[in-house]
Each structure stands twice: as C-alpha cells, then as structure tokens.
Design an enzyme around this catalytic site. Structure first.
Site, PDB file in Angstrom:
ATOM      1  N   CYS A  34       0.841  -1.203   0.000  1.00  0.00           N
ATOM      2  CA  CYS A  34       0.000   0.000   0.000  1.00  0.00           C
ATOM      3  C   CYS A  34       0.877   1.254   0.000  1.00  0.00           C
ATOM      4  O   CYS A  34       1.557   1.492  -0.974  1.00  0.00           O
ATOM      5  CB  CYS A  34      -0.987  -0.045   1.160  1.00  0.00           C
ATOM      6  SG  CYS A  34      -2.538   0.760   0.731  1.00  0.00           S
TER       7      CYS A  34
ATOM      8  N   HIS B 143      -3.604  -5.305   0.571  1.00  0.00           N
ATOM      9  CA  HIS B 143      -3.052  -5.778   1.850  1.00  0.00           C
ATOM     10  C   HIS B 143      -3.078  -7.304   1.946  1.00  0.00           C
ATOM     11  O   HIS B 143      -4.008  -7.878   2.506  1.00  0.00           O
ATOM     12  CB  HIS B 143      -3.853  -5.192   3.011  1.00  0.00           C
ATOM     13  CG  HIS B 143      -3.628  -3.734   3.194  1.00  0.00           C
ATOM     14  ND1 HIS B 143      -2.589  -3.231   3.945  1.00  0.00           N
ATOM     15  CD2 HIS B 143      -4.283  -2.666   2.687  1.00  0.00           C
ATOM     16  CE1 HIS B 143      -2.624  -1.911   3.900  1.00  0.00           C
ATOM     17  NE2 HIS B 143      -3.640  -1.538   3.151  1.00  0.00           N
TER      18      HIS B 143
ATOM     19  N   GLU C  43      -1.442  -9.173   3.819  1.00  0.00           N
ATOM     20  CA  GLU C  43      -1.248  -9.665   5.196  1.00  0.00           C
ATOM     21  C   GLU C  43      -2.556 -10.107   5.851  1.00  0.00           C
ATOM     22  O   GLU C  43      -2.551 -10.945   6.747  1.00  0.00           O
ATOM     23  CB  GLU C  43      -0.540  -8.611   6.059  1.00  0.00           C
ATOM     24  CG  GLU C  43      -1.343  -7.354   6.412  1.00  0.00           C
ATOM     25  CD  GLU C  43      -1.244  -6.244   5.364  1.00  0.00           C
ATOM     26  OE1 GLU C  43      -0.921  -6.547   4.204  1.00  0.00           O
ATOM     27  OE2 GLU C  43      -1.526  -5.077   5.725  1.00  0.00           O
TER      28      GLU C  43
HETATM   29  N1  GLN Z   1      -2.325   6.686   2.359  1.00  0.00           N
HETATM   30  C1  GLN Z   1      -2.331   5.857   1.204  1.00  0.00           C
HETATM   31  C2  GLN Z   1      -3.653   5.934   0.468  1.00  0.00           C
HETATM   32  O1  GLN Z   1      -4.645   6.316   1.022  1.00  0.00           O
HETATM   33  C3  GLN Z   1      -1.994   4.424   1.544  1.00  0.00           C
HETATM   34  C4  GLN Z   1      -2.996   3.766   2.418  1.00  0.00           C
HETATM   35  C5  GLN Z   1      -2.469   2.523   3.070  1.00  0.00           C
HETATM   36  O2  GLN Z   1      -1.278   2.289   3.077  1.00  0.00           O
HETATM   37  N2  GLN Z   1      -3.352   1.730   3.657  1.00  0.00           N
HETATM   38  O3  GLN Z   1      -3.702   5.578  -0.691  1.00  0.00           O
END
Ligand code: GLN
Length: 541
Positions: free
Chosen positions: A385, A511, A513
């Site tokens: 992310c 994600h 994980e």
């Molecule tokens: N802040 C970034 C976004 O909103 C990444 C979000 C995250 O890592 N969960 O795209």
C-alpha cells in the site's frame, strides 16, 4: 423451546484488559473447527466510534479489513489466522454502530412514538446484531465482548447476552469468562480473589459463567482450582488454566485442548462431534518451533513502537518463515529515524525490507529512502500500500528523473503526481468508511514473479486506501524497469509493480497480510522470506 440451529458462545473478560480474549476466542474457534463444526466469530467493541477506521493506530492498533470492506477490530485478524470462519460487516459491532442504527430507526419512525430506551431498544439491536450470525450453515457463533466486566460502557452488551442466554436456554448458549490469577512476588503466591470478584460482578448482572479460563504466569495448584470452583460456583473441570504462552500464541489452542476444553464445550452445548483433528496445526507448530535457519528483515513503519499497529504484517512474516521453516527476526525501524540516524545505521545487515501501509506525510521520506536502499543494494523489498507508493515515488525520482515526484496525498502541487487520487474519490469529504475498501480481483501478468508465486491468474485481495498509481506514468515507469504486473481490470488500476532485474522487488497496492494464516502462509510472504534467505546466503551473512 424454539429449535435453534446455531449455538452461541460468549467470551467475556475480567480483572483487567489485554488478557487475550481475542486469541482465546480464536482458539476456541479452531478447536471447534477441528471437531468438524462450522463456526463464525464476532467482536463487540463497547466504544462509541462507529468502527475503528478513523482511529489512530497508536490508539487502536491495526484496522483489519474484511472481503466486504468492513474496517474492523484487529481481533478479526486473530480469528482469521486460527480459523476458516468467514468474516464480514456483521462480525464487528460497536456502541457507535448500534446507536447509529437505533437512532436511524428512531428518525424513520420505526418505534411508532414509543420512548426509545436502552432496554429494550438498544439491547434488541445488539441481539439482532448477534443473531445475524445465526444460519443453517453455522453450528457455533462465538462472540467476544471487548473490555472488562465492570466497565460502564460494556454493561448494555452484557445485558443483551444475558437475555440471549435466557431466550436460547441452557445447552444452546455458553458463557466463557477469561480472567487473571495474578502471582504476587512478595507473597510468593497466586491470588484467586480478583477472579472471584470478577465472577461475582458477572453474577450480579445475571450471567453465570460456565467456563473460566484463568491466565496465570505460574501453574495453578489443586487448591487454587478448588477455591475458584467453590467460590465461583463451577465444577473443577470448568476451571481451565492458561499459562503465559509467549512467545508462541499458536500454542494456546493446544494448551486448552489438553485440558479438555473442546470436549467440555461440546458436552455443554450438546454437540455430538468426532474427536479434535489437530494434525495440521501440530505440524505447523513443529515447523515454527524447529526452524532450520534464521533471517533478518526490517519493517520500516511509522507506528513501530506499537506492536499491534502492524499485527497482521508481523504475523504474515512469521507465516512466511513457517513456509520456509525459518525463524524470522524482525527489526522494527521507525521511518523517521532513517532520516535522522542514516539509512546504514537503520538497515545494515537485514536480508529483506518491508514497508507497510500508512497515511500522511510523517516518515514517508524514510520509506522512500528504504526503497532506494533495497533497490540499489539488491535486497528483497516488499512494499505494501503506502509502501508500494513509496517505491514508485522513489523510482520515479531517481531512475526516471522526475524530480519532485510525489503522491498528491503528500503534496498537492507536485510537478509529477505519480500517485494520485482516483476520480471517484475526489468528491469524498467524510473520513469514515469512504476509502477503496475490501476485496477486488487482481489479474496477474503472465511471466511475472507475482504470477509465479500465486500460481494463479486472478487473485482476490483486500484494499484500504484512496490513492493509486497514476496511469499517466505507467509506461515511463515500465520503460525504465518498474513494470506493472497486476491489474484491477474493471477500472484499469495498477495493483502490483515489480522491478525487472532485481532479485525480489514487489509493491502491492492491496493488503495481502490480512489473508495469511500460519497453516496457509500467504504466497507473497512465503516468497519474500525465501528471497531474503537466498539473499542472506549470497551475502554470506
Ligand atoms: N495513504 C495511502 C492511500 O490512502 C496508503 C494507504 C495505506 O497504506 N493503507 O492511498
């Protein structure tokens, strides 16, 4: 009495918080599944926030995301790691979500002019929320009540589960209470009084626990069990000892099983099942506890001092270790320290670098620097992310020559917005529940490393972010060696990037994980640890 398909177990906690209700609920789920039962797990959080999505990770820890896009408590992560129970919106209730619903109903005139009260209206809404788990394909629903018995904010939930006990009747509902038997060093004694008080508190509100799980740092003696049994009004075999399981939480189910907990639960709930089949779990424990080698990876984050802020990341790395029968030593690096102490001081000697998700500017330059270090030194790199976004920013700046490249989250005026807001996000003003959330399909490019690791063309992974790789830069990045290899076809969004010619450099917008389990390590985490081991070997370190 009404015949109910789904039986309910309620897990409450006494004496103090942090005793591991989540892990115990998850362990009970695992033990019941090992007897062939179909379970679901649910967490009730008595705070007033509608969900933890808007809470600071220092405050709350990780926000766990479900397939259907609910932002939930991290205990759902434990449930996922221990069981196959399906998790969705209905698996996390809070005071805020319940009140919101009651107030919405009140505005819509559902209560037909009645005075809306805690009992019955709020308790009815809570019971309806719990009953959402009732289904012909669920044998047992396990509901964990957050907080500690005696908390004012938890009272209405306890009243609701008391009512459910009454309504469903004995044999259909079971109350499990997790408590602490502290050891007083000065007196060199274990003390059962706090447990007695905590059970008395429960009984005052009409809940008579069926089973007590007693956390303790020293084994309970027969007279402790006798005392607890007598004063808490329980048979002795319903008093289960739980010795501190650190550092291996996956031992907890075995500890409970040895004392016959699953047998006891099934007897009480009149569930006729085969014996527990735990061979896969045992095999996993064996691999975890007998590593053949050890490897060091750095996690470069912003909330590094708080373990629970990256709970699923740490767990998934451990699972990657299990897949390779290796012990994963995690070096937690505060991203900002990279700027103040220097990259070498922070990352020297690690065999892999993982940069997890995050929000806001603090520490981002440190993460960008970490990606650069891993790219240049050919150290395996896993960006998740915001971690992927940092890798793209780094590559754009230092390889594509786009000076000042940035995400528009961090600099709206950047000359090179390589990470930018999705069109559909531009009009969003509310913070809660408005991101790109939940599972979406990702199509993997033939010949990519990701495709080889997943061994499939299309995978489902979960999202929680607003910003995306800006498609205007996709070709330039690819020309210079950062290739997009995973896509959300419907909206033409980039989900995965890889670096050509690097041993293992992957950034994912989702994600992974959240889906990893100790007995089913996520392929990307397994691959990352494998690559880190190879790097270590090549390094001679
Ligand atoms: N802040 C970034 C976004 O909103 C990444 C979000 C995250 O890592 N969960 O795209």
């Amino acid at each position: 009495m009404i015949r109910h398909m789904t039986k309910h177990i309620f897990v409450t906690g006494g004496v103090c918080s942090s005793l591991g209700k989540g892990l115990n609920s998850a362990s009970i789920g695992l033990l019941l599944e090992s007897r062939g039962l179909r379970v679901r797990l649910q967490k009730i959080d008595p705070y007033v926030n509608v969900d933890p999505g808007t809470m600071n990770p220092y405050e709350h820890g990780e926000v766990y995301v479900t397939d259907d896009g609910a932002e939930t408590d991290l205990d759902l992560g434990h449930y996922n790691r221990f069981t196959n129970a399906r998790a969705d919106q209905s698996c996390n209730l809070t005071t805020g979500s319940i009140y919101r619903q009651v107030l919405d109903d009140e505005r819509r005139g559902i209560f037909e002019g009645k005075t809306v009260q805690m009992i019955p209206h709020v308790t009815d809404a809570i019971r309806a929320g719990i009953r959402k788990l009732d289904s012909p394909d669920v044998d047992v629903a396990i509901t964990e009540i957050g907080g500690t018995v005696g908390d004012i904010e938890g009272l209405v939930f306890l009243e609701a589960i008391r009512q459910m006990g009454q309504q469903y009747g004995r044999g259909n509902v079971l109350f499990v209470h997790l408590t602490l038997v502290p050891y007083l060093r000065a007196a060199q004694e274990l003390k059962t009084k706090p447990t007695q008080h905590s059970v008395a508190r429960l009984r005052e509100i009409g809940i008579f626990p069926d089973i007590l799980i007693c956390r303790t740092e020293k084994p309970l003696e027969a007279d402790h069990i006798a005392k607890i049994s007598l004063f808490c009004n329980l048979e002795k075999d319903c008093v289960i000892e739980e010795l501190d399981a650190k550092p291996n939480i996956y031992r907890i189910p075995m500890m409970l099983h040895r004392q016959g907990l699953d047998q006891l639960i099934c007897a009480r709930l009149k569930l006729d099942t085969p014996e527990a089949e735990l061979s896969a779990w045992r095999k996993m424990l064996h691999r975890l506890e007998n590593p053949r080698q050890s490897v060091k990876v750095a996690v470069v984050g912003k909330y590094i001092s708080r373990q629970s802020a990256y709970e699923s990341i740490y767990a998934a790395l451990e699972h990657g270790g299990i897949a390779n029968q290796a012990h994963v030593q995690i070096r937690r690096v505060e991203a900002q320290d990279i700027e103040s102490k220097g990259i070498e001081a922070c990352l020297r000697g690690v065999h892999g670098v993982l940069v997890p998700g995050g929000f806001g500017p603090r520490g981002v330059e440190g993460k960008v620097h970490a990606a650069q270090f891993a790219r240049e030194k050919r150290i395996p790199f896993f960006g998740i992310c915001l971690g992927m976004q940092a890798a793209v920013i780094e590559f754009a700046r230092h390889v594509c020559g786009l000076q000042g490249a940035q995400s528009t989250e961090l600099d709206r005026e950047t000359p090179h917005p390589v990470i930018s807001l999705m069109e559909e996000q531009k009009a969003v003003t509310d913070l809660g529940g408005t991101m790109r959330l939940g599972a979406q399909p990702c199509t993997l490019k033939e010949g990519s490393m990701a495709r080889a690791m997943y061994g499939r063309e299309v995978v489902q992974e979960r999202h929680r972010h607003r910003y995306e790789l800006n498609n205007d830069y996709r070709d330039l990045l690819a020309e210079r060696g950062m290739e997009s290899v995973g896509f959300y076809a419907e909206k033409d969004l980039v989900e995965i990037v890889e670096l050509a010619g690097h041993p293992w450099f992957i950034g994912v917008q989702f994600h992974p994980e959240f889906k990893s389990k100790p007995i089913e390590p996520h392929p990307l985490f397994a691959g990352f640890i494998e690559a880190a081991l190879k790097h270590q070997e090549a390094d001679g370190a």
